[in-house]
Design a protein around this motif. Structure first.
Motif, PDB file in Angstrom:
ATOM      1  N   VAL A  21       0.425 -36.171 -89.617  1.00 17.55           N
ATOM      2  CA  VAL A  21       0.251 -37.090 -88.680  1.00 17.55           C
ATOM      3  C   VAL A  21       1.411 -38.277 -88.958  1.00 17.55           C
ATOM      4  CG1 VAL A  21      -1.268 -39.049 -87.752  1.00 17.55           C
ATOM      5  CG2 VAL A  21      -2.257 -36.779 -88.986  1.00 17.55           C
ATOM      6  N   LEU A  22       2.031 -38.434 -87.905  1.00 13.53           N
ATOM      7  CA  LEU A  22       3.134 -39.328 -87.895  1.00 13.53           C
ATOM      8  C   LEU A  22       3.095 -40.399 -86.880  1.00 13.53           C
ATOM      9  CD1 LEU A  22       5.816 -40.130 -89.516  1.00 13.53           C
ATOM     10  CD2 LEU A  22       6.995 -38.920 -87.854  1.00 13.53           C
ATOM     11  N   CYS A  23       2.449 -41.530 -87.290  1.00 15.34           N
ATOM     12  CA  CYS A  23       2.004 -42.533 -86.494  1.00 15.34           C
ATOM     13  C   CYS A  23       2.659 -43.616 -86.487  1.00 15.34           C
ATOM     14  CB  CYS A  23       0.655 -42.906 -86.811  1.00 15.34           C
ATOM     15  SG  CYS A  23      -0.344 -43.996 -85.616  1.00 15.34           S
ATOM     16  N   GLY A  24       3.123 -44.263 -85.146  1.00 16.86           N
ATOM     17  CA  GLY A  24       4.082 -45.422 -85.208  1.00 16.86           C
ATOM     18  C   GLY A  24       3.060 -46.261 -84.495  1.00 16.86           C
ATOM     19  N   HIS A  25       3.564 -47.749 -84.995  1.00 14.92           N
ATOM     20  CA  HIS A  25       2.746 -49.094 -84.322  1.00 14.92           C
ATOM     21  C   HIS A  25       3.552 -49.519 -83.367  1.00 14.92           C
ATOM     22  CE1 HIS A  25       1.991 -53.456 -84.606  1.00 14.92           C
ATOM     23  NE2 HIS A  25       0.745 -52.859 -84.703  1.00 14.92           N
ATOM     24  N   ILE A  26       2.915 -49.289 -82.122  1.00 13.50           N
ATOM     25  CA  ILE A  26       3.747 -49.601 -80.885  1.00 13.50           C
ATOM     26  C   ILE A  26       3.025 -50.759 -80.154  1.00 13.50           C
ATOM     27  CG2 ILE A  26       4.117 -48.509 -78.667  1.00 13.50           C
ATOM     28  CD1 ILE A  26       5.451 -46.969 -81.067  1.00 13.50           C
ATOM     29  N   VAL A  27       4.009 -51.754 -79.937  1.00 10.42           N
ATOM     30  CA  VAL A  27       3.441 -53.112 -79.233  1.00 10.42           C
ATOM     31  C   VAL A  27       4.138 -53.019 -77.728  1.00 10.42           C
ATOM     32  CG1 VAL A  27       3.936 -55.663 -79.190  1.00 10.42           C
ATOM     33  CG2 VAL A  27       3.263 -54.390 -81.290  1.00 10.42           C
ATOM     34  N   ASP A  28       5.231 -52.533 -77.385  1.00  8.20           N
ATOM     35  CA  ASP A  28       5.681 -52.672 -76.244  1.00  8.20           C
ATOM     36  C   ASP A  28       6.522 -51.314 -75.689  1.00  8.20           C
ATOM     37  OD1 ASP A  28       8.375 -52.683 -77.371  1.00  8.20           O
ATOM     38  OD2 ASP A  28       8.223 -54.921 -77.619  1.00  8.20           O
ATOM     39  N   PRO A  29       7.086 -51.341 -74.454  1.00  4.84           N
ATOM     40  CA  PRO A  29       7.552 -49.891 -73.958  1.00  4.84           C
ATOM     41  C   PRO A  29       8.764 -49.625 -74.887  1.00  4.84           C
ATOM     42  CG  PRO A  29       6.832 -51.362 -72.142  1.00  4.84           C
ATOM     43  CD  PRO A  29       6.816 -52.216 -73.150  1.00  4.84           C
ATOM     44  N   SER A  30       9.549 -50.660 -75.175  1.00  4.01           N
ATOM     45  CA  SER A  30      10.861 -50.215 -76.095  1.00  4.01           C
ATOM     46  C   SER A  30      10.682 -49.680 -77.411  1.00  4.01           C
ATOM     47  CB  SER A  30      11.914 -51.380 -76.292  1.00  4.01           C
ATOM     48  OG  SER A  30      10.979 -52.376 -76.698  1.00  4.01           O
ATOM     49  N   ASP A  31       9.368 -50.417 -77.922  1.00  7.24           N
ATOM     50  CA  ASP A  31       8.582 -49.801 -79.226  1.00  7.24           C
ATOM     51  C   ASP A  31       8.301 -48.029 -78.861  1.00  7.24           C
ATOM     52  OD1 ASP A  31       8.889 -51.676 -80.958  1.00  7.24           O
ATOM     53  OD2 ASP A  31       6.705 -52.300 -80.381  1.00  7.24           O
ATOM     54  N   ALA A  32       7.651 -47.829 -77.787  1.00  9.79           N
ATOM     55  CA  ALA A  32       7.210 -46.462 -77.457  1.00  9.79           C
ATOM     56  C   ALA A  32       8.645 -45.665 -77.130  1.00  9.79           C
ATOM     57  CB  ALA A  32       6.402 -46.588 -76.333  1.00  9.79           C
ATOM     58  N   TYR A  33       9.378 -45.999 -76.335  1.00  3.84           N
ATOM     59  CA  TYR A  33      10.609 -45.109 -76.266  1.00  3.84           C
ATOM     60  C   TYR A  33      11.347 -44.720 -77.643  1.00  3.84           C
ATOM     61  CZ  TYR A  33      14.926 -43.453 -74.455  1.00  3.84           C
ATOM     62  OH  TYR A  33      16.142 -42.658 -74.069  1.00  3.84           O
ATOM     63  N   MET A  34      11.563 -45.676 -78.274  1.00  8.54           N
ATOM     64  CA  MET A  34      12.559 -45.882 -79.646  1.00  8.54           C
ATOM     65  C   MET A  34      11.587 -45.008 -80.813  1.00  8.54           C
ATOM     66  SD  MET A  34      14.831 -48.876 -80.226  1.00  8.54           S
ATOM     67  CE  MET A  34      13.635 -50.234 -79.471  1.00  8.54           C
ATOM     68  N   PHE A  35      10.342 -45.202 -80.754  1.00 10.55           N
ATOM     69  CA  PHE A  35       9.495 -44.234 -81.813  1.00 10.55           C
ATOM     70  C   PHE A  35       9.778 -42.751 -81.175  1.00 10.55           C
ATOM     71  CE2 PHE A  35       5.373 -42.394 -82.639  1.00 10.55           C
ATOM     72  CZ  PHE A  35       5.467 -42.376 -83.912  1.00 10.55           C
ATOM     73  N   ALA A  36       9.455 -42.693 -79.958  1.00 12.07           N
ATOM     74  CA  ALA A  36       9.557 -41.112 -79.613  1.00 12.07           C
ATOM     75  C   ALA A  36      10.737 -40.304 -79.742  1.00 12.07           C
ATOM     76  CB  ALA A  36       9.286 -40.914 -77.985  1.00 12.07           C
ATOM     77  N   GLN A  37      11.970 -41.133 -79.259  1.00 10.20           N
ATOM     78  CA  GLN A  37      13.218 -40.754 -79.573  1.00 10.20           C
ATOM     79  C   GLN A  37      13.761 -40.619 -80.919  1.00 10.20           C
ATOM     80  OE1 GLN A  37      14.272 -38.939 -77.105  1.00 10.20           O
ATOM     81  NE2 GLN A  37      12.728 -39.685 -75.732  1.00 10.20           N
ATOM     82  N   ILE A  38      13.684 -41.522 -81.537  1.00 14.39           N
ATOM     83  CA  ILE A  38      14.143 -41.884 -83.084  1.00 14.39           C
ATOM     84  C   ILE A  38      13.463 -41.217 -84.125  1.00 14.39           C
ATOM     85  CG2 ILE A  38      14.890 -43.122 -85.117  1.00 14.39           C
ATOM     86  CD1 ILE A  38      15.449 -45.274 -82.585  1.00 14.39           C
ATOM     87  N   ASN A  39      11.748 -41.277 -84.097  1.00 17.26           N
ATOM     88  CA  ASN A  39      11.101 -40.851 -85.070  1.00 17.26           C
ATOM     89  C   ASN A  39      10.315 -39.551 -84.590  1.00 17.26           C
ATOM     90  OD1 ASN A  39      10.729 -44.084 -85.161  1.00 17.26           O
ATOM     91  ND2 ASN A  39      11.350 -43.450 -86.929  1.00 17.26           N
ATOM     92  N   ASP A  40      10.138 -39.236 -83.532  1.00 14.82           N
ATOM     93  CA  ASP A  40       9.592 -37.887 -82.831  1.00 14.82           C
ATOM     94  C   ASP A  40       8.186 -37.995 -83.524  1.00 14.82           C
ATOM     95  OD1 ASP A  40       9.332 -35.569 -81.420  1.00 14.82           O
ATOM     96  OD2 ASP A  40      10.378 -34.556 -82.957  1.00 14.82           O
ATOM     97  N   GLY A  41       7.319 -38.942 -83.445  1.00 11.43           N
ATOM     98  CA  GLY A  41       5.974 -38.793 -84.280  1.00 11.43           C
ATOM     99  C   GLY A  41       4.937 -38.327 -83.308  1.00 11.43           C
ATOM    100  N   ASN A  42       3.639 -37.956 -83.663  1.00  9.75           N
ATOM    101  CA  ASN A  42       2.604 -37.463 -82.925  1.00  9.75           C
ATOM    102  C   ASN A  42       1.446 -38.279 -82.665  1.00  9.75           C
ATOM    103  OD1 ASN A  42       1.819 -37.188 -85.413  1.00  9.75           O
ATOM    104  ND2 ASN A  42       1.791 -35.016 -85.701  1.00  9.75           N
ATOM    105  N   ALA A  43       1.384 -39.349 -83.077  1.00  6.29           N
ATOM    106  CA  ALA A  43       0.574 -40.384 -82.986  1.00  6.29           C
ATOM    107  C   ALA A  43       1.042 -41.813 -82.515  1.00  6.29           C
ATOM    108  CB  ALA A  43      -0.566 -40.458 -83.914  1.00  6.29           C
ATOM    109  N   ILE A  44       0.204 -42.563 -82.032  1.00  6.21           N
ATOM    110  CA  ILE A  44       0.418 -44.065 -81.898  1.00  6.21           C
ATOM    111  C   ILE A  44      -0.809 -44.969 -81.956  1.00  6.21           C
ATOM    112  CG2 ILE A  44       2.571 -43.957 -80.288  1.00  6.21           C
ATOM    113  CD1 ILE A  44       0.558 -44.917 -78.191  1.00  6.21           C
ATOM    114  N   ALA A  45      -0.523 -46.350 -82.651  1.00  9.21           N
ATOM    115  CA  ALA A  45      -1.665 -47.067 -82.898  1.00  9.21           C
ATOM    116  C   ALA A  45      -1.171 -48.603 -81.919  1.00  9.21           C
ATOM    117  CB  ALA A  45      -1.883 -47.403 -84.256  1.00  9.21           C
TER     118      ALA A  45
END
Length: 213
Positions: free
Chosen positions: A88-112
């Motif tokens: 599980v690689l989970c990012g803490h996401i608050v806004d759309p830019s968090d979402a985009y950069m987490f997806a593209q940079i960290n390539d995780g599989n879960a968000i909180a």
């Protein structure tokens, strides 16, 4: 992609809003949404954010889900719980830019997500934009583009580190408090969704033993 939604007890009343927003955003993109609850504040199967992490890890490691959307009041507890588990690689996401950069940079599989802090007027719009940035394009492509190679290299390094620093999920499930694990896996639709989609027989057998024990 099979996307699982998990809500814990403090924000369970928002499950319908979150699920509806997620479905409206990602189903037109070809993804499937599985709502694992809690299904409301009165849901008899109450989940803590720690149990969110247990459930997320079971779903991801078994292949029953490809991605997990979860959260709590601030999102921090759910993120920490999810990252306590292997696979599980989970990012803490608050806004759309968090979402985009987490997806593209960290390539995780879960968000909180924070479902209480800052969750006011326009919250459903923020959720929709977050889900759009997460699921509308292939992840792991890097941002900015001149950082693609080191970012992809670092992601591979992190994946290998987690293989060593975490035990396998079956060992973890067997050693955790049985009631804690059983509670995490006892949602109204868990058996239907999990056993239909699970691709790992050993994990399925372990889960079945826990639920029937």
């Amino acid at each position: 992609m099979k996307i699982a939604l998990i809500n814990e007890n403090s924000q369970a009343a928002k499950n319908e809003l979150i699920c509806d927003t997620l479905k409206k955003t990602v189903e037109p993109l070809g993804h499937e949404v599985y709502n694992y609850g809690m299904y409301g504040a009165e849901d008899v199967n109450s989940l803590t954010y720690v149990q969110n992490g247990i459930l997320a890890s079971v779903l991801l490691n078994s292949g029953a889900a490809d991605y997990v959307v979860t959260g709590c009041g601030t999102g921090e507890g759910a993120m920490l719980a999810c990252n306590s588990f292997p696979g599980v690689l989970c990012g803490h996401i608050v806004d759309p830019s968090d979402a985009y950069m987490f997806a593209q940079i960290n390539d995780g599989n879960a968000i909180a997500l924070p479902f209480a802090k800052g969750f006011g007027w326009g919250a459903e719009l923020n959720l929709a934009y977050i889900f759009e940035k997460l699921f509308s394009c292939e992840s792991g492509q890097g941002y900015p583009k001149d950082r693609v190679i080191p970012e992809q290299r670092n992601k591979k390094i992190l994946d290998e580190v987690k293989k060593i620093t975490h035990q396998d999920i079956i060992t973890i499930l067997k050693n955790l408090d049985r009631d804690l694990v059983k509670g995490a896996l006892s949602g109204e639709r868990f058996r239907e969704y999990f056993f239909t989609n699970c691709r790992e027989n050993a994990i399925a057998a372990c889960v079945k033993e826990i639920l029937e024990g």
